[in-house]
Structures are given as C-alpha cells and as structure tokens.
Write an enzyme that holds these catalytic residues in place. Structure first.
Site, PDB file in Angstrom:
ATOM      1  N   ASP A  80     -16.314  33.267  16.654  1.00 16.64           N
ATOM      2  CA  ASP A  80     -15.722  33.063  15.099  1.00 16.64           C
ATOM      3  C   ASP A  80     -15.909  34.398  14.330  1.00 16.64           C
ATOM      4  OD1 ASP A  80     -16.116  30.957  12.394  1.00 16.64           O
ATOM      5  OD2 ASP A  80     -14.662  32.374  12.977  1.00 16.64           O
ATOM      6  N   ASP A 114      -9.779  36.794  11.797  1.00 13.05           N
ATOM      7  CA  ASP A 114     -10.550  35.746  12.015  1.00 13.05           C
ATOM      8  C   ASP A 114     -10.204  35.119  13.307  1.00 13.05           C
ATOM      9  OD1 ASP A 114     -11.090  32.597  10.181  1.00 13.05           O
ATOM     10  OD2 ASP A 114     -12.005  33.369  11.966  1.00 13.05           O
TER      11      ASP A 114
HETATM   12  O1  LIG Z   1     -13.614  29.267   8.677  1.00 11.29           O
HETATM   13  C1  LIG Z   1     -13.192  30.129   8.619  1.00 11.29           C
HETATM   14  N1  LIG Z   1     -13.037  30.621   9.902  1.00 11.29           N
HETATM   15  N2  LIG Z   1     -13.466  30.015  11.065  1.00 11.29           N
HETATM   16  C2  LIG Z   1     -13.482  28.701  11.520  1.00 11.29           C
HETATM   17  N3  LIG Z   1     -12.408  28.082  11.081  1.00 11.29           N
HETATM   18  C3  LIG Z   1     -12.495  26.597  11.740  1.00 11.29           C
HETATM   19  C4  LIG Z   1     -13.672  26.692  12.591  1.00 11.29           C
HETATM   20  C5  LIG Z   1     -14.249  28.093  12.650  1.00 11.29           C
HETATM   21  C6  LIG Z   1     -12.621  30.790   7.649  1.00 11.29           C
HETATM   22  C7  LIG Z   1     -13.286  32.098   7.107  1.00 11.29           C
HETATM   23  C8  LIG Z   1     -12.810  32.724   6.167  1.00 11.29           C
HETATM   24  C9  LIG Z   1     -11.425  32.184   5.495  1.00 11.29           C
HETATM   25 BR1  LIG Z   1     -10.853  32.900   3.882  1.00 11.29          BR
HETATM   26  C10 LIG Z   1     -10.852  30.947   5.717  1.00 11.29           C
HETATM   27  C11 LIG Z   1     -11.439  30.271   6.899  1.00 11.29           C
END
Ligand SMILES: O=C(NNC1=NCCC1)c1ccc(Br)cc1
Length: 312
Positions: A32, A202
């Site tokens: 991630d 991401d």
């Molecule tokens: O949590 C975030 N990325 N990772 C994951 N999502 C779901 C499981 C893992 C995320 C990071 C930054 C922003 Br702006 C929005 C979302």
C-alpha cells in the site's frame, strides 16, 4: 541488491497481494503506497476474527509498550502491538523490521480471507507506531538496493509485479516521465495536468478518484451512465463499451483503456465505474484502476523523491 515479487489481484482487481516472509512464515499482504505500517493478523486476535487468515505467532522480539492504530481512507482500520522480525520481499531482506501484530481489525479485513495484512510503502513520517514511529520496509532496505527505488506494474485481471532496486524496461513502452513529489503529507503526492488539486499514487486504493467536473465529463460519453446515490457513484450497463481516459503527467501522457474503467457488477447487468469523484477526500487518488495501465516508479535515488510514469 534487487528483487521482484508477484502482485496477484483479488476478485475484480479490488486489491493486489504479495507474498511476504516474516520470521519464516509466508503472509499475503496488500502493498500500500498510501500508508506506512506493516501489520499482520496475529494469534493475539480472537480466533473468530482471524479464521481463514495466516496469523503471526509473535516469533520476533517484542517492543514492549509500543502500540499502533491505523485508519484507512475507506473507513477500515486495525490496531495492536509491535515486534521486530526478519522480513523478506522478493528476495530483498530487512533483518530488523517493525512488524505490527494485530489485536483487533475491522470487519472488512476479517471477511477478506485472501488478505493477511498490509505492507505500507508511503513515507515513514506517517507510520502510526507510538511512542516511536517505525520505518517502512522500503526505508529499511533502500540503502542496500542497487538503486533506491521500487516500481509497480499492476495488471488488469492478472498478476503483475513490484520491482525493488531496478527498472525493468520490458514492462513498459515509450519512456518514463518523472514529476516531483511533495512529501509534506507523507504520501507520494504529485500534480497532474487537467486534474485540479493534488494527487496521490496509491496502490492500496482500488479506484481512480478525480474531481467532479472530470468525472461528469467522462461519463457524459457513456450513454447508459448515471450517478446512483444508493451505490455511491456512477453506474452503467455492463455491456456498454467505455471510452479510454487519458491524463498528462509532467511531459508524458498515460491512457487508461475503457475496459479497465468497468470495475465490477453491482447488481444484475449494472456495473460500477472505476472513475469516481474525489470531492470531499482532499486529494485525487490515482489508485489501481489507473496504476494498472502504467509502470510507476517510486524513486528516492535523488535528494528529493520523485514519481516516474510510463505506459504499461
Ligand atoms: O487508506 C488509504 N490508502 N490505502 C488503503 N486504503 C484501503 C486499505 C489500504 C488512503 C490514503 C490516502 C488517501 Br487521500 C486516501 C486513502
């Protein structure tokens, strides 16, 4: 050193999992680039909460008094305590990696039995361990890599790879175009032309989230598309062919094939769009729907981090 690890998609490419060895046991983790904690299911959780998952048996050295607690953009989360253990990804080894063992995880993690945890690859400045933040796997190994970089080649409905320490020119066409990264928020944050606001790369987010105006303009060319508030986004007839989406980033452009933008069926012959609105999030999120059309280089070879994008 260099290494490469397979990234296998879950159903509908909802996430991509990699095999990671921790203390000699293999876990399947979601790499991630939107977070910075390495955490795993553990035998400290109630058996009912970890049924179907590979659970860490705390083989490492406990960091007494250290805890972690993370919340993700989709509302999921987890918490627990911290150990130090040997972690190997694609043949690249961190001999003393902070391994965050879960004592509790949210229901979406419990129900996804393919997933044994996450390995964060954003910047260590947003690691959630207290009282002392811990380093990501990449930060721990980057000085040992031939080049201080890793590269994502996620693919549509089939396994891709993450490369560590080298660029594999067989995995993209044309050239890699680099843009500067703003690390102030701990993300791989960049600016994309024609998409207002800041964007993040991401791998942990499934879809592509861009401003309303861009989303409306895209689906205006999809005859059966409409915004469905009950589904929380644009849906359309699964049989309708979708237009490609092209974006300029730095001096290069990336095209996401329309096929990739049909994410998944939501009911009957109605499908949910892979492009949705970033309004209210605070950032645009270039998630897997976008990344699977690219070879993306997460590059710390220079004094300032940068992102490289090439057409996959
Ligand atoms: O949590 C975030 N990325 N990772 C994951 N999502 C779901 C499981 C893992 C995320 C990071 C930054 C922003 Br702006 C929005 C979302």
């Amino acid at each position: 050193s260099t290494g490469s690890v397979s990234a296998s998609p879950e159903s509908y490419d909802e996430s991509y999992l990699i095999p990671v060895s921790i203390g000699g046991t293999t876990f399947h983790l979601d790499l991630d680039t939107g977070s910075s904690d390495l955490w795993v299911f553990s035998t400290q959780q109630p058996a009912s909460q970890r049924s179907g998952h590979t659970a860490y048996k705390q083989t490492g050295t406990k960091k007494s008094g250290y805890t972690w607690n993370i919340s993700y953009g989709d509302g999921s989360g987890a918490k627990g305590d911290v150990y130090v253990d040997k972690v190997v990804v694609g043949g690249v080894t961190a001999t003393s990696q902070a391994v965050e063992a879960a004592t509790s995880v949210s229901s979406s993690f419990t129900s996804d039995t393919d997933n044994d945890g996450l390995i964060g690859a954003a910047f260590s400045s947003i690691n959630t361990v207290s009282p002392q933040q811990q380093l990501t796997f990449f930060d721990n190994v980057k000085n040992s890599l031939s080049q201080k970089l890793f590269a994502a080649r996620l693919r549509y409905h089939t396994a891709g790879t993450y490369d560590y320490g080298y660029i594999d020119s067989s995995k993209y066409s044309g050239s890699i175009h680099y843009v500067p990264v703003n690390t102030a928020n701990g993300f791989w944050e960049f600016t994309a032309s024609g998409v207002s606001g800041s964007s993040i790369a991401d791998t942990g987010t499934t879809l592509l989230y861009i401003p309303d105006s861009n989303v409306d303009a895209y689906y205006a060319n999809v005859d059966s598309a409409s915004y469905d508030s009950s589904q929380g986004g644009y849906t359309f007839d699964c049989d309708e062919s979708l237009p490609d989406w092209t974006v300029t980033i730095g001096s290069g452009s990336i095209t996401v094939p329309g096929e990739y933008i049909n994410f998944a069926p939501v009911s009957g012959n109605t499908c949910f769009g892979g492009i949705q609105s970033s309004d209210g999030i605070g950032f645009n999120i270039f998630g897997d729907i976008f990344l699977k059309a690219t070879y993306t280089v997460f590059d710390q070879t220079q004094s300032s981090p940068r992102l490289g994008f090439a057409q996959g």
